[in-house]
Scaffold this motif. Structure first.
Motif, mmCIF file in Angstrom:
data_model
loop_
_atom_site.group_PDB
_atom_site.id
_atom_site.type_symbol
_atom_site.label_atom_id
_atom_site.label_comp_id
_atom_site.label_asym_id
_atom_site.label_seq_id
_atom_site.Cartn_x
_atom_site.Cartn_y
_atom_site.Cartn_z
ATOM 1 N N ALA A 92 -9.390 9.093 -6.828
ATOM 2 C CA ALA A 92 -9.084 10.302 -6.074
ATOM 3 C C ALA A 92 -8.731 9.899 -4.647
ATOM 4 C CB ALA A 92 -10.292 11.239 -6.068
ATOM 5 N N PRO A 93 -7.786 10.619 -4.024
ATOM 6 C CA PRO A 93 -7.462 10.319 -2.629
ATOM 7 C C PRO A 93 -8.703 10.485 -1.752
ATOM 8 C CG PRO A 93 -5.895 11.888 -3.563
ATOM 9 C CD PRO A 93 -6.999 11.720 -4.566
ATOM 10 N N ALA A 94 -8.745 9.758 -0.642
ATOM 11 C CA ALA A 94 -9.861 9.873 0.297
ATOM 12 C C ALA A 94 -10.064 11.342 0.649
ATOM 13 C CB ALA A 94 -9.572 9.051 1.547
ATOM 14 N N ASN A 95 -11.334 11.766 0.703
ATOM 15 C CA ASN A 95 -11.633 13.174 0.964
ATOM 16 C C ASN A 95 -12.996 13.305 1.634
ATOM 17 O OD1 ASN A 95 -13.770 13.969 -1.293
ATOM 18 N ND2 ASN A 95 -12.254 12.608 -2.237
ATOM 19 N N ASP A 96 -13.245 14.475 2.196
ATOM 20 C CA ASP A 96 -14.501 14.753 2.887
ATOM 21 C C ASP A 96 -15.522 15.452 1.989
ATOM 22 O OD1 ASP A 96 -13.518 13.694 5.286
ATOM 23 O OD2 ASP A 96 -12.656 15.625 5.879
ATOM 24 N N PHE A 97 -15.252 15.531 0.701
ATOM 25 C CA PHE A 97 -16.104 16.284 -0.206
ATOM 26 C C PHE A 97 -16.931 15.408 -1.144
ATOM 27 C CE2 PHE A 97 -12.357 18.862 0.815
ATOM 28 C CZ PHE A 97 -12.986 19.888 1.499
ATOM 29 N N GLY A 98 -16.840 14.087 -1.014
ATOM 30 C CA GLY A 98 -17.623 13.192 -1.850
ATOM 31 C C GLY A 98 -17.075 13.003 -3.252
ATOM 32 N N VAL A 99 -15.818 13.387 -3.469
ATOM 33 C CA VAL A 99 -15.215 13.244 -4.801
ATOM 34 C C VAL A 99 -14.792 11.783 -4.992
ATOM 35 C CG1 VAL A 99 -13.347 13.963 -6.327
ATOM 36 C CG2 VAL A 99 -14.463 15.642 -4.824
ATOM 37 N N LEU A 100 -15.394 11.150 -5.977
ATOM 38 C CA LEU A 100 -15.131 9.745 -6.306
ATOM 39 C C LEU A 100 -14.490 9.613 -7.694
ATOM 40 C CD1 LEU A 100 -18.601 8.493 -5.077
ATOM 41 C CD2 LEU A 100 -16.419 7.862 -4.044
ATOM 42 N N ASP A 101 -13.906 10.703 -8.172
ATOM 43 C CA ASP A 101 -13.316 10.690 -9.510
ATOM 44 C C ASP A 101 -12.293 9.568 -9.623
ATOM 45 O OD1 ASP A 101 -14.756 13.019 -9.595
ATOM 46 O OD2 ASP A 101 -13.102 14.280 -10.257
ATOM 47 N N HIS A 102 -12.186 9.032 -10.819
ATOM 48 C CA HIS A 102 -11.166 8.021 -11.068
ATOM 49 C C HIS A 102 -10.760 8.029 -12.537
ATOM 50 C CE1 HIS A 102 -15.141 6.059 -11.339
ATOM 51 N NE2 HIS A 102 -14.613 5.271 -12.257
ATOM 52 N N GLU A 103 -9.598 7.470 -12.787
ATOM 53 C CA GLU A 103 -9.099 7.307 -14.146
ATOM 54 C C GLU A 103 -8.987 5.820 -14.436
ATOM 55 O OE1 GLU A 103 -6.330 11.224 -14.895
ATOM 56 O OE2 GLU A 103 -5.353 9.388 -14.219
ATOM 57 N N VAL A 104 -9.348 5.470 -15.661
ATOM 58 C CA VAL A 104 -9.215 4.099 -16.138
ATOM 59 C C VAL A 104 -8.194 4.120 -17.267
ATOM 60 C CG1 VAL A 104 -10.391 2.126 -17.164
ATOM 61 C CG2 VAL A 104 -11.632 3.624 -15.561
ATOM 62 N N ARG A 105 -7.121 3.362 -17.106
ATOM 63 C CA ARG A 105 -6.127 3.210 -18.170
ATOM 64 C C ARG A 105 -6.470 1.930 -18.920
ATOM 65 N NH1 ARG A 105 -4.180 4.313 -13.871
ATOM 66 N NH2 ARG A 105 -3.122 2.380 -13.377
ATOM 67 N N THR A 106 -7.020 2.101 -20.112
ATOM 68 C CA THR A 106 -7.508 0.967 -20.888
ATOM 69 C C THR A 106 -6.342 0.094 -21.354
ATOM 70 O OG1 THR A 106 -7.411 2.109 -23.001
ATOM 71 C CG2 THR A 106 -9.449 2.376 -21.711
ATOM 72 N N PRO A 107 -6.647 -1.154 -21.714
ATOM 73 C CA PRO A 107 -5.582 -2.029 -22.215
ATOM 74 C C PRO A 107 -4.855 -1.452 -23.434
ATOM 75 C CG PRO A 107 -7.520 -3.314 -21.660
ATOM 76 C CD PRO A 107 -7.915 -1.862 -21.546
ATOM 77 N N SER A 108 -5.525 -0.579 -24.194
ATOM 78 C CA SER A 108 -4.884 0.025 -25.375
ATOM 79 C C SER A 108 -3.995 1.206 -24.999
ATOM 80 C CB SER A 108 -5.949 0.471 -26.385
ATOM 81 O OG SER A 108 -6.719 1.526 -25.836
ATOM 82 N N GLY A 109 -4.015 1.607 -23.694
ATOM 83 C CA GLY A 109 -3.155 2.692 -23.241
ATOM 84 C C GLY A 109 -3.851 4.030 -23.109
ATOM 85 N N GLU A 110 -5.131 4.110 -23.504
ATOM 86 C CA GLU A 110 -5.889 5.352 -23.373
ATOM 87 C C GLU A 110 -6.255 5.567 -21.903
ATOM 88 O OE1 GLU A 110 -10.143 7.221 -24.935
ATOM 89 O OE2 GLU A 110 -9.717 5.097 -25.249
ATOM 90 N N THR A 111 -6.255 6.818 -21.452
ATOM 91 C CA THR A 111 -6.697 7.144 -20.099
ATOM 92 C C THR A 111 -8.042 7.854 -20.188
ATOM 93 O OG1 THR A 111 -4.445 7.318 -19.257
ATOM 94 C CG2 THR A 111 -6.159 8.417 -17.982
ATOM 95 N N VAL A 112 -9.020 7.307 -19.488
ATOM 96 C CA VAL A 112 -10.370 7.867 -19.463
ATOM 97 C C VAL A 112 -10.617 8.423 -18.071
ATOM 98 C CG1 VAL A 112 -12.829 7.371 -19.737
ATOM 99 C CG2 VAL A 112 -11.137 6.171 -21.161
ATOM 100 N N TYR A 113 -10.920 9.728 -17.995
ATOM 101 C CA TYR A 113 -11.201 10.391 -16.726
ATOM 102 C C TYR A 113 -12.684 10.295 -16.444
ATOM 103 C CZ TYR A 113 -11.624 14.095 -13.245
ATOM 104 O OH TYR A 113 -11.904 14.801 -12.116
ATOM 105 N N VAL A 114 -13.039 9.844 -15.243
ATOM 106 C CA VAL A 114 -14.428 9.627 -14.875
ATOM 107 C C VAL A 114 -14.793 10.512 -13.676
ATOM 108 C CG1 VAL A 114 -16.134 7.904 -14.170
ATOM 109 C CG2 VAL A 114 -14.240 7.239 -15.681
ATOM 110 N N PRO A 115 -15.520 11.618 -13.901
ATOM 111 C CA PRO A 115 -15.971 12.464 -12.794
ATOM 112 C C PRO A 115 -17.194 11.823 -12.113
ATOM 113 C CG PRO A 115 -15.885 13.687 -14.886
ATOM 114 C CD PRO A 115 -15.791 12.232 -15.204
ATOM 115 N N LEU A 116 -17.106 11.659 -10.790
ATOM 116 C CA LEU A 116 -18.178 11.019 -10.029
ATOM 117 C C LEU A 116 -18.228 11.654 -8.652
ATOM 118 C CD1 LEU A 116 -20.246 8.629 -9.964
ATOM 119 C CD2 LEU A 116 -18.376 7.199 -9.122
ATOM 120 N N ARG A 117 -19.420 12.014 -8.193
ATOM 121 C CA ARG A 117 -19.573 12.692 -6.904
ATOM 122 C C ARG A 117 -20.687 12.057 -6.083
ATOM 123 N NH1 ARG A 117 -16.051 14.810 -9.361
ATOM 124 N NH2 ARG A 117 -15.292 16.939 -9.320
ATOM 125 N N ALA A 118 -20.503 12.075 -4.767
ATOM 126 C CA ALA A 118 -21.551 11.728 -3.813
ATOM 127 C C ALA A 118 -21.846 13.003 -3.029
ATOM 128 C CB ALA A 118 -21.092 10.611 -2.884
#
Length: 133
Positions: free
Chosen positions: A61-87
């Motif tokens: 996620a772009p830098a933000n003031d809300f503690g959003v640390l979300d990210h996506e992982v594109r696996t070697p097999s081509g799958e995209t895994v969305y990871v919700p993470l907050r501080a």
């Protein structure tokens, strides 16, 4: 039918801005989430991690003031895994919340294993951040 999620959290005795700054830097991932990969590199403005299955792409996620640390992982097999993470600010400290999603067809044993891995990563994040001055 929605995806089943489990919300895992840890309290870190450090200010939210400090936790966010550390956790939002992909270069720090091997220090607290080594299961994702031991080597993180940046090429042409994109982040990559070497996993046991091969090279995976990371988008944060772009830098933000809300503690959003979300990210996506594109696996070697081509799958995209969305990871919700907050501080989230918690008094003088921070609560870090990871929403673990149970994938379609995932067994109870696999979901329990993933839960244990995320809990270990969160404990590692706490230990790393609380050991710094």
């Amino acid at each position: 039918m929605g995806t089943k999620s489990r919300h895992l959290s840890v309290h870190i005795d450090r200010p939210v801005a400090e936790v966010y700054a550390f956790a939002s830097d992909p270069a720090n991932l091997p220090r607290w989430a080594p299961g994702l990969g031991a080597s993180v590199t940046r090429e042409d403005g994109r982040w990559y991690v070497e996993t046991p299955e091969g090279r995976a792409g990371l988008t944060f996620a772009p830098a933000n003031d809300f503690g959003v640390l979300d990210h996506e992982v594109r696996t070697p097999s081509g799958e995209t895994v969305y990871v919700p993470l907050r501080a989230v600010a918690d008094g003088d400290g921070t609560e870090v919340v990871f929403s673990l999603r149970r994938g379609p067809g995932m067994s109870d044993a696999d979901f329990a294993r993933d839960t244990a891995l995320v809990e270990a990563d969160l404990a590692r994040l706490k230990a790393v951040l609380e050991s710094t001055e």
